[in-house]
Write a protein that holds these residues in place. Structure first.
Motif, PDB file in Angstrom:
ATOM      1  N   LEU A 185      -7.126  -0.157   6.162  1.00  0.00           N
ATOM      2  CA  LEU A 185      -6.288   1.037   6.106  1.00  0.00           C
ATOM      3  C   LEU A 185      -6.913   2.095   5.203  1.00  0.00           C
ATOM      4  O   LEU A 185      -6.960   3.283   5.555  1.00  0.00           O
ATOM      5  CB  LEU A 185      -4.894   0.681   5.589  1.00  0.00           C
ATOM      6  CG  LEU A 185      -3.989  -0.130   6.504  1.00  0.00           C
ATOM      7  CD1 LEU A 185      -2.692  -0.487   5.772  1.00  0.00           C
ATOM      8  CD2 LEU A 185      -3.666   0.640   7.790  1.00  0.00           C
ATOM      9  N   HIS A 186      -7.381   1.668   4.033  1.00  0.00           N
ATOM     10  CA  HIS A 186      -7.969   2.630   3.106  1.00  0.00           C
ATOM     11  C   HIS A 186      -9.223   3.283   3.688  1.00  0.00           C
ATOM     12  O   HIS A 186      -9.349   4.509   3.708  1.00  0.00           O
ATOM     13  CB  HIS A 186      -8.315   1.953   1.787  1.00  0.00           C
ATOM     14  CG  HIS A 186      -9.041   2.855   0.835  1.00  0.00           C
ATOM     15  ND1 HIS A 186      -8.414   3.852   0.131  1.00  0.00           N
ATOM     16  CD2 HIS A 186     -10.359   2.939   0.506  1.00  0.00           C
ATOM     17  CE1 HIS A 186      -9.295   4.503  -0.594  1.00  0.00           C
ATOM     18  NE2 HIS A 186     -10.490   3.965  -0.381  1.00  0.00           N
ATOM     19  N   SER A 201       4.713   7.430   1.602  1.00  0.00           N
ATOM     20  CA  SER A 201       4.687   6.520   2.738  1.00  0.00           C
ATOM     21  C   SER A 201       4.188   5.187   2.207  1.00  0.00           C
ATOM     22  O   SER A 201       3.339   5.141   1.316  1.00  0.00           O
ATOM     23  CB  SER A 201       3.747   7.051   3.822  1.00  0.00           C
ATOM     24  OG  SER A 201       3.727   6.171   4.927  1.00  0.00           O
ATOM     25  N   VAL A 202       4.750   4.095   2.715  1.00  0.00           N
ATOM     26  CA  VAL A 202       4.370   2.774   2.218  1.00  0.00           C
ATOM     27  C   VAL A 202       4.133   1.820   3.379  1.00  0.00           C
ATOM     28  O   VAL A 202       4.647   2.009   4.481  1.00  0.00           O
ATOM     29  CB  VAL A 202       5.460   2.181   1.284  1.00  0.00           C
ATOM     30  CG1 VAL A 202       5.546   2.957  -0.013  1.00  0.00           C
ATOM     31  CG2 VAL A 202       6.822   2.134   1.988  1.00  0.00           C
ATOM     32  N   TRP A 203       3.332   0.806   3.111  1.00  0.00           N
ATOM     33  CA  TRP A 203       3.127  -0.290   4.051  1.00  0.00           C
ATOM     34  C   TRP A 203       3.814  -1.525   3.494  1.00  0.00           C
ATOM     35  O   TRP A 203       3.671  -1.845   2.303  1.00  0.00           O
ATOM     36  CB  TRP A 203       1.633  -0.565   4.256  1.00  0.00           C
ATOM     37  CG  TRP A 203       1.037   0.296   5.333  1.00  0.00           C
ATOM     38  CD1 TRP A 203       0.378   1.489   5.176  1.00  0.00           C
ATOM     39  CD2 TRP A 203       1.038   0.022   6.741  1.00  0.00           C
ATOM     40  NE1 TRP A 203      -0.024   1.976   6.387  1.00  0.00           N
ATOM     41  CE2 TRP A 203       0.366   1.089   7.365  1.00  0.00           C
ATOM     42  CE3 TRP A 203       1.540  -1.025   7.527  1.00  0.00           C
ATOM     43  CZ2 TRP A 203       0.187   1.148   8.750  1.00  0.00           C
ATOM     44  CZ3 TRP A 203       1.372  -0.971   8.897  1.00  0.00           C
ATOM     45  CH2 TRP A 203       0.692   0.109   9.498  1.00  0.00           C
ATOM     46  N   ALA A 235       0.849  -1.195   0.000  1.00  0.00           N
ATOM     47  CA  ALA A 235       0.000   0.000   0.000  1.00  0.00           C
ATOM     48  C   ALA A 235       0.880   1.238   0.000  1.00  0.00           C
ATOM     49  O   ALA A 235       2.043   1.203   0.422  1.00  0.00           O
ATOM     50  CB  ALA A 235      -0.931   0.008   1.216  1.00  0.00           C
ATOM     51  N   GLN A 236       0.319   2.320  -0.490  1.00  0.00           N
ATOM     52  CA  GLN A 236       1.054   3.582  -0.546  1.00  0.00           C
ATOM     53  C   GLN A 236       0.166   4.731  -0.092  1.00  0.00           C
ATOM     54  O   GLN A 236      -1.062   4.662  -0.162  1.00  0.00           O
ATOM     55  CB  GLN A 236       1.581   3.837  -1.963  1.00  0.00           C
ATOM     56  CG  GLN A 236       0.531   3.795  -3.070  1.00  0.00           C
ATOM     57  CD  GLN A 236      -0.344   5.039  -3.196  1.00  0.00           C
ATOM     58  OE1 GLN A 236       0.067   6.129  -2.775  1.00  0.00           O
ATOM     59  NE2 GLN A 236      -1.524   4.906  -3.795  1.00  0.00           N
ATOM     60  N   ILE A 237       0.830   5.779   0.408  1.00  0.00           N
ATOM     61  CA  ILE A 237       0.168   7.027   0.789  1.00  0.00           C
ATOM     62  C   ILE A 237       0.909   8.147   0.072  1.00  0.00           C
ATOM     63  O   ILE A 237       2.142   8.211   0.120  1.00  0.00           O
ATOM     64  CB  ILE A 237       0.213   7.249   2.307  1.00  0.00           C
ATOM     65  CG1 ILE A 237      -0.428   6.059   3.033  1.00  0.00           C
ATOM     66  CG2 ILE A 237      -0.482   8.551   2.694  1.00  0.00           C
ATOM     67  CD1 ILE A 237      -0.202   6.074   4.542  1.00  0.00           C
ATOM     68  N   THR A 274      -3.501  14.258   4.955  1.00  0.00           N
ATOM     69  CA  THR A 274      -2.866  12.971   4.657  1.00  0.00           C
ATOM     70  C   THR A 274      -3.795  12.114   3.816  1.00  0.00           C
ATOM     71  O   THR A 274      -4.944  11.863   4.178  1.00  0.00           O
ATOM     72  CB  THR A 274      -2.518  12.231   5.959  1.00  0.00           C
ATOM     73  OG1 THR A 274      -1.597  13.011   6.727  1.00  0.00           O
ATOM     74  CG2 THR A 274      -1.893  10.874   5.659  1.00  0.00           C
ATOM     75  N   ALA A 275      -3.301  11.657   2.686  1.00  0.00           N
ATOM     76  CA  ALA A 275      -4.116  10.821   1.799  1.00  0.00           C
ATOM     77  C   ALA A 275      -4.377   9.465   2.443  1.00  0.00           C
ATOM     78  O   ALA A 275      -3.588   8.973   3.257  1.00  0.00           O
ATOM     79  CB  ALA A 275      -3.400  10.630   0.468  1.00  0.00           C
ATOM     80  N   ALA A 276      -5.491   8.861   2.083  1.00  0.00           N
ATOM     81  CA  ALA A 276      -5.800   7.520   2.572  1.00  0.00           C
ATOM     82  C   ALA A 276      -4.874   6.503   1.920  1.00  0.00           C
ATOM     83  O   ALA A 276      -4.538   6.627   0.737  1.00  0.00           O
ATOM     84  CB  ALA A 276      -7.250   7.166   2.266  1.00  0.00           C
ATOM     85  N   PRO A 277      -4.430   5.493   2.665  1.00  0.00           N
ATOM     86  CA  PRO A 277      -3.643   4.420   2.047  1.00  0.00           C
ATOM     87  C   PRO A 277      -4.422   3.785   0.903  1.00  0.00           C
ATOM     88  O   PRO A 277      -5.638   3.627   0.976  1.00  0.00           O
ATOM     89  CB  PRO A 277      -3.438   3.427   3.195  1.00  0.00           C
ATOM     90  CG  PRO A 277      -3.574   4.257   4.441  1.00  0.00           C
ATOM     91  CD  PRO A 277      -4.622   5.278   4.106  1.00  0.00           C
TER      92      PRO A 277
END
Length: 332
Positions: free
Chosen positions: A246-247, A223-225, A114-116, A287-290
């Motif tokens: 997360l999203h 940002s990444v998961w 996942a990414q942000i 902050t954007a959603a994942p």
């Protein structure tokens, strides 16, 4: 619109249909286990996982796929978390793509799922109140605190490149971010390349200011998961459920960010108040959603990897693509 994720792992397609409830069958993990434990760094007092821990929403989302959470340690820099992923001491962790690339160059024990979007306002190059430094060009001949091979070093080098300042004109002082504030405030360094975890307390308490933000320098520092390789292979339905959570939680956080601050306590060292609370709420709102990692994101990751190689942070450009779970979305 809620976005569903699919994990392109062997046998995952049929499993994910079951996870979505197709055919009325109950959900089971690919191993057939009745219960799977996913180890996640404790989120502390702020953010979407903190509220998910408190109100039980994360536990409820994972229970659908017969999984439960074990909170392990605490959230912090990604470099040690990457080592814990590789050592089977942690299952998922959040960090920056810059730190992930540096870790993949050494310990590729995880994949990204996942990414942000990059934080355009909360990270950048911080200087003290009253500093004569007015632009990135003024950093020439100065000392700047950074964490090695991660967000801070990337932000500094990106800022210098954007301003046409040779990297060798600035002295990088490598410090642990959690130990940098006293060095910065005592004047032992002239600036601090930093992100919101540390910039917000400094701005709120000392009047420090950004001389350049991530948005101003064209940062691609997503940002990444990340998920441990073995966990991703064995439990794709759990990765699916956690990604969806997360999203969806990220969307809710942006809509009502105040609810995600001081989640467990509004007193003590973990709590924020006054200007720090206002800035934290503002940061969470922006902050954007994942979300899943799309081809355009991977293209940006590749650009960061090339930049790190050009700047001699990594010996060569890390090929990120084999370490991405290409989570694609379909609206529902």
């Amino acid at each position: 619109m809620t976005r569903l994720f699919t994990v392109p792992l062997a046998g995952a397609f049929a499993l994910l249909l079951a996870a979505a409830g197709c055919g009325g069958s109950s959900t089971h993990d690919s191993t057939g286990d009745a219960s799977v434990t996913i180890r996640i760094p404790d989120p502390g007092n702020e953010g979407l996982l903190a509220l998910g821990k408190k109100d039980g929403s994360l536990a409820k989302a994972l229970a659908v796929v017969h999984a439960k959470v074990a909170w392990t340690g605490s959230s912090g820099p990604f470099a040690p978390a990457a080592q814990e992923l590789g050592a089977d001491k942690l299952d998922v962790a959040q960090g920056s793509i810059t730190s992930a690339i540096a870790a993949l160059a050494q310990h590729p024990g995880f994949k990204l799922f996942a990414q942000i979007a990059p934080n355009k306002t909360g990270e950048g190059i911080l200087v003290r109140k009253g500093s004569p430094i007015a632009s990135v060009r003024d950093l020439a001949g100065r000392k700047v605190a950074v964490n090695k091979g991660g967000t801070a070093e990337y932000l500094l080098l990106k800022a210098l490149a954007s301003a046409g300042v040779p990297a060798g004109r600035v002295t990088r002082v490598y410090l642990n971010p959690a130990q940098t504030a006293p060095v910065f405030n005592s004047g032992q360094v002239d600036a601090w390349a930093v992100w919101s975890t540390y910039s917000i307390p400094e701005i709120a308490s000392t009047g420090a200011r950004f001389v350049a933000t991530g948005g101003q320098i064209g940062s691609q520092n997503y940002s990444v998961w990340a998920v441990r390789n073995g966990f991703a292979d064995a439990h794709p339905a759990v990765v699916q459920a956690f990604s969806r959570y997360l999203h969806d939680a990220g969307v809710r956080q942006a809509q009502n960010p105040a609810s995600y601050v001081n989640v467990f306590t509004d007193a003590g060292p973990q709590a924020v108040s006054g200007t720090a609370r206002r800035l934290t709420i503002q940061d969470l709102a922006q902050t954007a959603a994942p979300d899943g990692i799309r081809p355009s994101n991977v293209t940006d990751f590749d650009a960061v990897a090339r930049f790190f190689a050009e700047q001699k942070i990594t010996p060569t450009a890390v090929n990120v693509r084999p370490y991405v779970l290409s989570l694609t979305g379909s609206g529902s």
